[in-house]
Write a protein that holds these residues in place. Structure first.
Motif, PDB file in Angstrom:
ATOM      1  N   THR A 155       4.884  25.036   5.373  1.00 40.68           N
ATOM      2  CA  THR A 155       5.830  25.552   6.369  1.00 40.68           C
ATOM      3  C   THR A 155       7.241  25.044   6.087  1.00 40.68           C
ATOM      4  OG1 THR A 155       5.364  23.733   7.890  1.00 40.68           O
ATOM      5  CG2 THR A 155       4.096  25.780   8.179  1.00 40.68           C
ATOM      6  N   GLU A 156       7.367  24.150   5.129  1.00 40.37           N
ATOM      7  CA  GLU A 156       8.668  23.677   4.674  1.00 40.37           C
ATOM      8  C   GLU A 156       8.687  23.756   3.160  1.00 40.37           C
ATOM      9  OE1 GLU A 156       9.839  19.839   6.121  1.00 40.37           O
ATOM     10  OE2 GLU A 156       9.017  20.236   8.114  1.00 40.37           O
TER      11      GLU A 156
ATOM     12  N   THR B  72      12.491  25.834   6.709  1.00 39.37           N
ATOM     13  CA  THR B  72      11.372  25.493   7.585  1.00 39.37           C
ATOM     14  C   THR B  72      11.027  26.753   8.367  1.00 39.37           C
ATOM     15  OG1 THR B  72      12.155  23.224   7.807  1.00 39.37           O
ATOM     16  CG2 THR B  72      10.527  23.984   9.419  1.00 39.37           C
TER      17      THR B  72
END
Length: 153
Positions: A112-113, A69
């Motif tokens: 973002t992950e 993340t």
């Protein structure tokens, strides 16, 4: 696969930052970044990156995954998402007596992950590994996945 947090000191040795006790992975402590921000906000922002941080560990797993993340989506127009936000894995090679490149994360730069299959090996022999963190992005959370019956120290 079982996943272990990179901050788990029983399994990983982290190097390259004075802020490893803070949340996430940053180059400088939050209090230092706040002081720097008063004079130069760009340098304070760069200090939120995880550049220079690496994790060292040993495992007998034939497969290595990562769950990552990061702070934001890749946003540099002069650098790939891999160069900005990716991780890379090095394996110690006894023949060369040094760590050699094994693989890098390749992922959708709008995320973002992400999860990535970072390494596959022919055997379950012991191996020493170094995982380098993103250069121009801070990481909030990183977990390393290994086979259920493997060890990680």
């Amino acid at each position: 696969m079982k996943y272990i947090d990179l901050k788990n000191e029983d399994h990983f040795k982290l190097y390259g930052s004075i802020a490893l006790e803070d949340e996430g992975y940053r180059r400088l402590l939050k209090e230092d970044r706040d002081k720097i921000r008063e004079f130069n906000k760009d340098v304070a922002y760069l200090a939120t990156n995880s550049s220079g941080i690496q994790a060292r560990f040993k495992t007998n797993s034939a497969k290595i995954n990562v769950k990552v993340t990061i702070d934001s989506v890749a946003n540099m127009n002069h650098m790939s998402a891999l160069g900005q936000c990716g991780l890379d894995l090095y394996v110690y090679d006894k023949n060369f007596n040094e760590y050699v490149f094994h693989n890098s994360t390749v992922y959708n730069s709008k995320l973002t992950e992400y999860e990535y299959d970072l390494g596959r090996f022919e055997t379950n022999e012991d191996k020493e590994l170094i995982l380098n963190l993103p250069l121009y992005m801070g990481a909030k959370q990183i977990e390393v996945g290994i086979e259920d019956d493997a060890y990680l120290i």
